[in-house]
Design an enzyme around this catalytic site. Structure first.
Site, PDB file in Angstrom:
ATOM      1  N   PHE A 116       0.802  -1.224   0.000  1.00 59.38           N
ATOM      2  CA  PHE A 116       0.000   0.000   0.000  1.00 59.38           C
ATOM      3  C   PHE A 116       0.836   1.275   0.000  1.00 59.38           C
ATOM      4  O   PHE A 116       0.363   2.334  -0.368  1.00 59.38           O
ATOM      5  CB  PHE A 116      -0.943   0.011   1.225  1.00 59.38           C
ATOM      6  N   LYS A 145      -1.340  -7.105  -9.272  1.00 60.60           N
ATOM      7  CA  LYS A 145      -2.296  -7.176  -8.162  1.00 60.60           C
ATOM      8  C   LYS A 145      -1.834  -6.201  -7.090  1.00 60.60           C
ATOM      9  O   LYS A 145      -0.936  -6.475  -6.314  1.00 60.60           O
ATOM     10  CB  LYS A 145      -2.386  -8.583  -7.567  1.00 60.60           C
ATOM     11  N   SER A 166       5.535  -6.908   3.378  1.00 59.60           N
ATOM     12  CA  SER A 166       6.141  -7.243   4.675  1.00 59.60           C
ATOM     13  C   SER A 166       6.948  -8.538   4.579  1.00 59.60           C
ATOM     14  O   SER A 166       6.723  -9.368   3.685  1.00 59.60           O
ATOM     15  CB  SER A 166       5.032  -7.400   5.713  1.00 59.60           C
ATOM     16  N   CYS A 222       9.796   1.429   3.473  1.00 60.32           N
ATOM     17  CA  CYS A 222      10.681   0.320   3.830  1.00 60.32           C
ATOM     18  C   CYS A 222      12.094   0.838   4.060  1.00 60.32           C
ATOM     19  O   CYS A 222      12.928   0.116   4.590  1.00 60.32           O
ATOM     20  CB  CYS A 222      10.673  -0.743   2.757  1.00 60.32           C
ATOM     21  N   GLU A 238       9.564  -4.266  13.057  1.00 56.11           N
ATOM     22  CA  GLU A 238       9.176  -3.134  12.209  1.00 56.11           C
ATOM     23  C   GLU A 238       7.904  -2.484  12.780  1.00 56.11           C
ATOM     24  O   GLU A 238       6.926  -3.169  13.057  1.00 56.11           O
ATOM     25  CB  GLU A 238       8.900  -3.636  10.780  1.00 56.11           C
TER      26      GLU A 238
END
Ligand code: NAD
Length: 483
Positions: free
Chosen positions: A150, A174, A227, A282, A383
């Site tokens: 996202f 996707k 992730s 990230c 994280e």
């Protein structure tokens, strides 16, 4: 009633066959923007069939003609630059300047794909034996898919799609069901290119569509960004199904600040790295390690500068930090701050229960600064993916490097210093795939591969750069003798 986003299959917009939908909210206003279909196996099957049927004609379209589509695509993205940036803000919650930066980076990936006619060339050698010549040719490999996160809804798909199709493959995207609107617009632009039907396809949804793509026998390879827990699933599922895969995962990025660094300038840089996109990058700085005397100065300067950040609605030009993606993310991040406090750290600036006037429904987490974080705690290891910076202390350069290297993640690490020898030692010994020296966000440009080691990457060939040419092509060796 909100509209339901459609899939794009075989050159046309189509309703998903699957009935369930997932709501898409503006995370700052709470407004329901659209519903995202949770596509299933039938939807994926239709897209794969379209991509497979388009492959033969597309691979034999001259590579220069394929690159011409990318020239046109770039022009369309430039012409719609502001509109795309605004869509990114609405569905993601970042600031308009951050969204513009994202779109600019996406354009750089289109630029890279324009170079495919050069980059796809191969080599050869005459007379490897008497009268025998040997050459390598690169060929497109088939149908590729990308499963994307996202947090950069427009840019990350462009790490893959332009290069994949300019190499002569066909493609299925996707995107994240949390942010399907930027990619919907991306496909409206692709539709204007008049590509042959089936070359690019869009399937919206969550786990069922991702799984169907990974298990489909006619998908050659999968690119993933998300992730680490999911990256591992993607890597295992794809390899089990005999596919090539590149899976870029999550991160816990450390920044070491040496006593000889200019603290004020370093903190300015670290601020952007930690709180840009509300920490949902990230490559975000998650832990600042003050080495020796740097710790106290770093703590004081960070407290000063963090307190001055202006949080608000992303479409207001003066906003410096927007929302996190959802109420669920806010709850998770606030729980991690609470856990850190319970673990004995000092929450110097607390972003929990944050309010922005006029946007009471927003998923706000204020910039948060936590000092005296201990190495064994979750705040040092896991994280957060939110606007939270942990401060840790190391007595020496060696201890700082050891702290970084024990992390299970290896996406990025930076050092702030004026000492070239230590900078060199840092580059040499730190186990992370993207290294910054006096740079807070070590983001590789499009012609370099996106690094990532340990649990931050599963696979061999990374996204971007020459790795992506390798990933999206098959090499064939031709040995010839003519008598
Ligand atoms: P996520 O892992 O939850 O989702 C990523 C994608 O995987 C989405 O399209 C989602 O629908 C799909 N997905 C989720 N669960 C799945 C499952 N069990 N099987 C198959 N597909 C599944 O990630 P996110 O929350 O969208 O994005 C944030 C994460 O992405 C962070 O961890 C961040 O560090 C990481 N990220 C990494 C990079 C990188 O280059 N290494 C870049 C951007 C973001």
């Amino acid at each position: 009633m909100s509209r339901t986003v459609r899939n794009y299959v075989n050159g046309d917009w189509q309703d998903a066959a699957a009935a369930p939908t997932l709501p898409v909210h503006d995370p700052a206003t709470g407004e329901l923007l659209a519903q995202c279909p949770d596509s299933g196996g039938d939807d994926v099957g239709a897209a794969v069939t379209a991509a497979r049927d388009a492959f033969d004609e597309w691979r034999s379209t001259p590579v220069l003609a394929r690159a011409q589509y990318m020239h046109h695509f770039k022009v369309l993205v430039e012409e719609n630059f502001e509109e795309i940036s605004r869509i990114v803000v609405r569905e993601h919650g970042k600031t308009i300047d951050e969204a513009r930066g994202e779109v600019r980076r996406g354009i750089e990936s289109i630029d890279f794909a324009i170079s495919v006619p050069v980059l796809m060339r191969s080599d050869g050698l005459e007379d490897i034996s008497s009268g025998i010549d040997e050459t390598t040719v690169r060929q497109p490999a088939g149908v590729f898919a990308a499963i994307t996160p996202f947090n950069f809804p427009f840019m990350v798909p462009l790490w893959f799609l332009p290069t994949a199709i300019t190499c002569g493959n066909t493609f299925i995207l996707k995107p994240s069901p949390q942010t399907p609107l930027s990619t919907e617009f991306l496909f409206e632009l692709l539709h204007e290119l008049d590509l042959p039907e089936g070359v690019v396809n869009l399937v919206n949804g969550g786990v069922p569509s991702a799984t169907a793509l990974m298990e489909h026998p006619e998908v050659t390879g999968v690119s993933f960004v998300g992730s680490s827990a999911v990256a591992k699933i993607i890597y295992e599922t794809c390899t089990r199904n005999g596919k090539r895969v590149q899976a870029q995962g999550g991160a816990k990025n450390y920044i070491a600040v040496m006593p000889d660094a200019n603290i004020e300038a370093s903190v300015k840089n670290i601020l952007g790295a930690a709180y840009g996109c509300a920490g949902q990058r990230c490559l975000a700085a998650a832990v600042a390690v003050g080495v020796g005397d740097a710790y106290d100065a770093l703590k004081a300067e960070l407290a000063k500068q963090v307190a001055s950040l202006k949080v608000g609605y992303g479409l207001e030009e003066t906003t410096q930090m927007g929302t996190v993606i959802s109420e669920a993310a806010k709850t998770r991040i606030e729980a991690m701050i609470g856990q850190s406090e319970a673990d004995g750290a000092e929450v110097l600036i607390d972003g929990r229960n944050y309010r922005v006037e006029g946007y009471e429904e927003g998923a706000w987490v204020g910039p948060t600064l936590i000092a005296d974080v201990q190495p064994a705690t979750a705040m040092a290891q896991e994280e957060v993916f939110g606007p939270v910076l942990a401060l840790m202390k190391a007595d020496s350069f060696g201890e700082a490097v050891a702290m970084i290297n024990q992390s299970r993640y290896g996406n990025a690490a930076s050092i702030f210093t004026n000492n070239g020898k230590q900078a060199r030692e840092f580059k040499y010994s730190v186990k992370a795939g993207n290294i910054g020296v006096n740079i807070g966000v070590a983001a590789p440009s499009a012609s370099f591969p996106f690094g990532g080691q340990k649990d931050s990457f599963f696979g061999d060939l990374h996204g971007q750069g020459m790795d992506s040419i390798e990933f999206f092509t098959e090499r064939k060796i031709v040995i010839e003798r003519w008598v």
